[in-house]
Motif scaffolding. Structure first.
Motif, PDB file in Angstrom:
ATOM      1  N   LYS A 281       3.955  81.374 -78.389  1.00  0.00           N
ATOM      2  CA  LYS A 281       4.420  80.019 -78.094  1.00  0.00           C
ATOM      3  C   LYS A 281       5.360  80.032 -76.885  1.00  0.00           C
ATOM      4  O   LYS A 281       5.269  79.163 -75.997  1.00  0.00           O
ATOM      5  N   ALA A 282       6.244  80.999 -76.834  1.00  0.00           N
ATOM      6  CA  ALA A 282       7.195  81.076 -75.722  1.00  0.00           C
ATOM      7  C   ALA A 282       6.492  81.386 -74.404  1.00  0.00           C
ATOM      8  O   ALA A 282       6.803  80.788 -73.366  1.00  0.00           O
ATOM      9  N   ILE A 283       5.536  82.314 -74.416  1.00  0.00           N
ATOM     10  CA  ILE A 283       4.788  82.640 -73.193  1.00  0.00           C
ATOM     11  C   ILE A 283       3.997  81.423 -72.734  1.00  0.00           C
ATOM     12  O   ILE A 283       3.974  81.087 -71.538  1.00  0.00           O
ATOM     13  N   ALA A 284       3.335  80.745 -73.678  1.00  0.00           N
ATOM     14  CA  ALA A 284       2.553  79.553 -73.337  1.00  0.00           C
ATOM     15  C   ALA A 284       3.438  78.475 -72.726  1.00  0.00           C
ATOM     16  O   ALA A 284       3.047  77.795 -71.773  1.00  0.00           O
ATOM     17  N   GLY A 285       4.650  78.329 -73.273  1.00  0.00           N
ATOM     18  CA  GLY A 285       5.575  77.331 -72.741  1.00  0.00           C
ATOM     19  C   GLY A 285       5.967  77.610 -71.312  1.00  0.00           C
ATOM     20  O   GLY A 285       6.151  76.675 -70.521  1.00  0.00           O
ATOM     21  N   ARG A 286       6.066  78.887 -70.955  1.00  0.00           N
ATOM     22  CA  ARG A 286       6.460  79.243 -69.584  1.00  0.00           C
ATOM     23  C   ARG A 286       5.346  78.954 -68.575  1.00  0.00           C
ATOM     24  O   ARG A 286       5.614  78.642 -67.427  1.00  0.00           O
ATOM     25  N   VAL A 289       1.050  75.869 -70.949  1.00  0.00           N
ATOM     26  CA  VAL A 289      -0.099  75.675 -71.839  1.00  0.00           C
ATOM     27  C   VAL A 289       0.395  75.137 -73.175  1.00  0.00           C
ATOM     28  O   VAL A 289       1.253  75.758 -73.813  1.00  0.00           O
ATOM     29  N   PRO A 290      -0.115  73.987 -73.640  1.00  0.00           N
ATOM     30  CA  PRO A 290       0.303  73.465 -74.943  1.00  0.00           C
ATOM     31  C   PRO A 290      -0.212  74.343 -76.087  1.00  0.00           C
ATOM     32  O   PRO A 290      -1.385  74.709 -76.116  1.00  0.00           O
ATOM     33  N   LEU A 291       0.671  74.695 -76.992  1.00  0.00           N
ATOM     34  CA  LEU A 291       0.318  75.527 -78.141  1.00  0.00           C
ATOM     35  C   LEU A 291       1.159  75.067 -79.316  1.00  0.00           C
ATOM     36  O   LEU A 291       2.379  74.963 -79.204  1.00  0.00           O
ATOM     37  N   ASP A 292       0.508  74.785 -80.447  1.00  0.00           N
ATOM     38  CA  ASP A 292       1.201  74.262 -81.622  1.00  0.00           C
ATOM     39  C   ASP A 292       0.910  75.129 -82.837  1.00  0.00           C
ATOM     40  O   ASP A 292      -0.073  75.883 -82.869  1.00  0.00           O
ATOM     41  N   LEU A 293       1.764  75.003 -83.852  1.00  0.00           N
ATOM     42  CA  LEU A 293       1.539  75.754 -85.089  1.00  0.00           C
ATOM     43  C   LEU A 293       0.174  75.448 -85.680  1.00  0.00           C
ATOM     44  O   LEU A 293      -0.470  76.316 -86.279  1.00  0.00           O
ATOM     45  N   GLU A 294      -0.296  74.205 -85.545  1.00  0.00           N
ATOM     46  CA  GLU A 294      -1.596  73.840 -86.092  1.00  0.00           C
ATOM     47  C   GLU A 294      -2.720  74.677 -85.483  1.00  0.00           C
ATOM     48  O   GLU A 294      -3.773  74.865 -86.101  1.00  0.00           O
ATOM     49  N   ASP A 295      -2.515  75.174 -84.256  1.00  0.00           N
ATOM     50  CA  ASP A 295      -3.538  76.011 -83.634  1.00  0.00           C
ATOM     51  C   ASP A 295      -3.755  77.296 -84.417  1.00  0.00           C
ATOM     52  O   ASP A 295      -4.867  77.842 -84.443  1.00  0.00           O
ATOM     53  N   TRP A 296      -2.691  77.787 -85.040  1.00  0.00           N
ATOM     54  CA  TRP A 296      -2.826  79.009 -85.846  1.00  0.00           C
ATOM     55  C   TRP A 296      -3.650  78.751 -87.101  1.00  0.00           C
ATOM     56  O   TRP A 296      -4.372  79.640 -87.565  1.00  0.00           O
ATOM     57  N   THR A 297      -3.549  77.540 -87.629  1.00  0.00           N
ATOM     58  CA  THR A 297      -4.379  77.176 -88.782  1.00  0.00           C
ATOM     59  C   THR A 297      -5.817  76.941 -88.338  1.00  0.00           C
ATOM     60  O   THR A 297      -6.773  77.458 -88.934  1.00  0.00           O
ATOM     61  N   ARG A 298      -5.993  76.187 -87.276  1.00  0.00           N
ATOM     62  CA  ARG A 298      -7.329  75.789 -86.824  1.00  0.00           C
ATOM     63  C   ARG A 298      -8.133  76.975 -86.311  1.00  0.00           C
ATOM     64  O   ARG A 298      -9.336  77.079 -86.567  1.00  0.00           O
ATOM     65  N   ALA A 555      12.107  77.785 -84.203  1.00  0.00           N
ATOM     66  CA  ALA A 555      11.032  78.771 -84.294  1.00  0.00           C
ATOM     67  C   ALA A 555       9.674  78.184 -83.947  1.00  0.00           C
ATOM     68  O   ALA A 555       8.842  78.841 -83.304  1.00  0.00           O
ATOM     69  N   ASP A 556       9.414  76.951 -84.368  1.00  0.00           N
ATOM     70  CA  ASP A 556       8.111  76.342 -84.088  1.00  0.00           C
ATOM     71  C   ASP A 556       7.919  76.074 -82.601  1.00  0.00           C
ATOM     72  O   ASP A 556       6.799  75.831 -82.150  1.00  0.00           O
ATOM     73  N   GLU A 557       8.990  76.135 -81.833  1.00  0.00           N
ATOM     74  CA  GLU A 557       8.919  75.929 -80.385  1.00  0.00           C
ATOM     75  C   GLU A 557       9.018  77.245 -79.603  1.00  0.00           C
ATOM     76  O   GLU A 557       9.100  77.235 -78.374  1.00  0.00           O
ATOM     77  N   GLY A 558       9.070  78.376 -80.313  1.00  0.00           N
ATOM     78  CA  GLY A 558       9.066  79.672 -79.650  1.00  0.00           C
ATOM     79  C   GLY A 558      10.417  80.297 -79.402  1.00  0.00           C
ATOM     80  O   GLY A 558      10.504  81.376 -78.810  1.00  0.00           O
TER      81      GLY A 558
END
Length: 577
Positions: A281-286, A289-298, A555-558
């Motif tokens: 999540k932190a790397i994607a934020g830099r 790239v949008p990345l959410d916790l739901e992506d881990w479920t999906r 944590a959910d934001e990295g």
């Protein structure tokens, strides 16, 4: 064949026949550098987290020499520089506290210096994401070279895993199954070579994530640290980064949404660490790239865990490499249409699938076929509910299946010190059906969100033969740890999250299949409890810790700093002396 000529960043420093060009070249020449080093060839930075205080990275100086050989061979000029090295084993209060600091060091060193591309030398848990975060913020060509895992640990002629063995042996000591002499006998044999943890802990997980993202050459993740092939890979990475500089193959062309989806699926297949959720999540934020916790479920849930490695399974990283390493896993996923984006670009200029379509697969015990997975439904379980409105995580492959749906009475620890005091008290009102809850160990609360979430069980229950219990906290746990442990509860207690309201005797429901984490009290009662002052005292912090507490995201934001999110690029104002 001469590579296509492009204007390089370094020419802004070294390419002019004026006063500034004179001074930049002249001062560099005090190291014995000849004129032809400044003839327009790429200047390649080697960003090194070598440190004798970071045991996992203590061999990276030697690795850097092999990187340099490859750079010279390809017509580049290497310049090695140090950055903050945050080792997990020694650094207090936790290496996670300084991940963002290390990333700032990396970002400013890259942007402010005359380099056209960079090799990122990492290894220990936080160094790999920190270097990728910092490089992503600059968006220049970059390639990851990790130090590789240690050789198998040995105890009484059996293999033991670094980290995992500590948790197992310490529980056995507390249960009275072994004595102190037997416990300490493992110390010398657990870490018997250079390298990072030989289990699928966070270091190995993040090395696998770097490879799955396409930011390292194939096989980087698993070659043992002391294997000569690790040095060959370093050499070839040095060669390749020169080509990347000429091609301007920047990180934003590799760290795409597709790359992150591949990494999430890969993490499920390898039984990777829960820490990957925060770091990706932190790397994607830099890089934006949008990345959410739901992506881990999906993307992750429903994926079979194929790699039979500790702490989820039996084997260690040596066996993983000999079985084919990560390319074998990616091939197996791709052949079964489980690789979300086989066309994703990687640092060698080829697609991920091009790199792995013919990867050898040597051992179906270590890297299992889909018909015989270690865990049929792997990945990271994302939990939500009134106890974690912004999410929490659990690793099913390391948990006890019978506890993945559980309702139990809470036994609450207000912080780590309170836990240490209460857990050894044999009069503590706790049994195997209870749910252990620890507060104030999150990003702000600790501060730094230490790896203390896998709370050791009460000695009195260990002596009864209890092996696992449901544990919940806003902390993290080591990727080498195991158990039915709910982590990263967000918002954390110190930020006013519902975890702060839990009291002894409350009932908590965990249901992984439904992604549910519920505190059995009314909404009105929860609101009333949260309205009361939190006993956590976060005062007294100064310096970097003050900066951390004031600016860290949840944590959910990295867990990055709010002011670091986003790509700032490599442009820097030209300074005139």
């Amino acid at each position: 064949m001469t590579p296509p000529q492009r204007k390089l960043r370094s020419t802004e420093w070294f390419g002019n026949a004026d006063k500034n060009g004179f001074m930049h070249r002249s001062w560099m020449k005090n190291q014995g550098i000849p004129d032809h080093a400044f003839d327009g060839r790429p200047i390649i930075g080697i960003c090194n987290t070598w440190s004798e205080l970071t045991p996992c990275n203590a061999h990276l100086r030697k690795l850097a020499e092999h990187v340099k050989r490859g750079i010279y061979e390809a017509g580049g000029f290497p310049v090695e520089f140090p950055v903050f090295s945050n080792g997990e084993s020694n650094l207090r209060p936790t290496a996670m506290l300084t991940r963002n600091l290390a990333s700032m060091d990396v970002e400013e060193a890259i942007r402010g210096n005359p380099i056209d591309a960079v090799v990122l030398l990492a290894g220990c848990d936080k160094t790999t994401p920190a270097l990728l975060m910092g490089a992503a913020s600059c968006d220049i060509p970059a390639i990851v070279v990790t130090g590789g895992p240690m050789l198998n640990g040995k105890l009484e002629n059996k293999d033991i895993g670094s980290g995992t063995a500590v948790w197992q042996l310490h529980e056995s000591l507390k249960a009275g199954a072994i004595d102190l002499h037997q416990f300490l006998a493992a110390e010398g044999g657990m870490s018997r070579s250079a390298g990072s943890c030989n289990t699928m802990g966070t270091a190995s997980t993040m090395a696998c994530m770097a490879e799955a993202l396409g930011t390292s050459l194939p096989h980087n993740a698993a070659i043992p640290a002391v294997d000569a092939r690790r040095y060959v890979l370093a050499h070839m990475s040095g060669q390749r980064i020169v080509g990347m500089a000429h091609e301007q193959l920047t990180l934003s062309k590799i760290l795409t949404r597709a790359a992150f989806e591949n990494a999430i699926r890969t993490n499920a297949a390898i039984g990777g660490s829960t820490n990957a959720v925060i770091h990706l999540k932190a790397i994607a934020g830099r890089i934006g790239v949008p990345l959410d916790l739901e992506d881990w479920t999906r993307i992750g849930r429903g994926t079979p865990t194929l790699v039979d490695l500790q702490p989820s399974g039996r084997f260690l990283m040596e066996a993983f490499y000999y079985a084919g390493g990560l390319p074998a896993v990616l091939r197996r996923l791709g052949e079964n249409h489980l690789l979300p984006h086989p066309e994703a670009l990687t640092v060698n200029g080829k697609t991920l699938w091009d790199n792995v379509r013919q990867a050898p697969q040597y051992d179906d015990e270590v890297i299992r076929p889909l018909s015989q997975p270690l865990v049929a439904d792997g990945g990271i379980c994302i939990l939500r509910g009134n106890l974690a409105p912004r999410g929490a995580v659990l690793k099913p492959s390391a948990a006890s299946p019978e506890l993945l749906r559980h309702r139990g009475r809470a036994v609450v620890f207000e912080n780590l010190e309170h836990y240490k005091e209460r857990i050894v008290d044999d009069s503590l009102d706790i049994d195997a059906s209870c749910v252990m809850v620890m507060k104030n160990c999150g990003p702000k609360g600790y501060p730094g969100m230490a790896e203390v979430g896998n709370m050791g069980l009460p000695p009195k229950l260990l002596r009864q033969g209890v092996k696992d219990m449901v544990r919940i906290s806003d902390a993290r746990m080591s990727g080498t740890a195991y158990g039915t442990v709910v982590l990263h509860v967000a918002p954390e207690a110190a930020a006013g999250g519902p975890l702060a309201a839990v009291r002894d005797g409350d009932f908590i429901e965990l249901d992984c299949a439904r992604g549910r984490l519920h505190l059995d009290i009314s909404a009105a009662e929860l609101a009333a409890r949260l309205a009361a002052p939190n006993a956590s005292d976060r005062g007294g912090h100064g310096g970097y810790q003050r900066l951390y507490v004031d600016h860290v995201l949840q944590a959910d934001e990295g867990c990055d700093f709010d002011f670091l999110v986003g790509c700032r690029g490599a442009a820097v104002p030209r300074h005139s002396h």
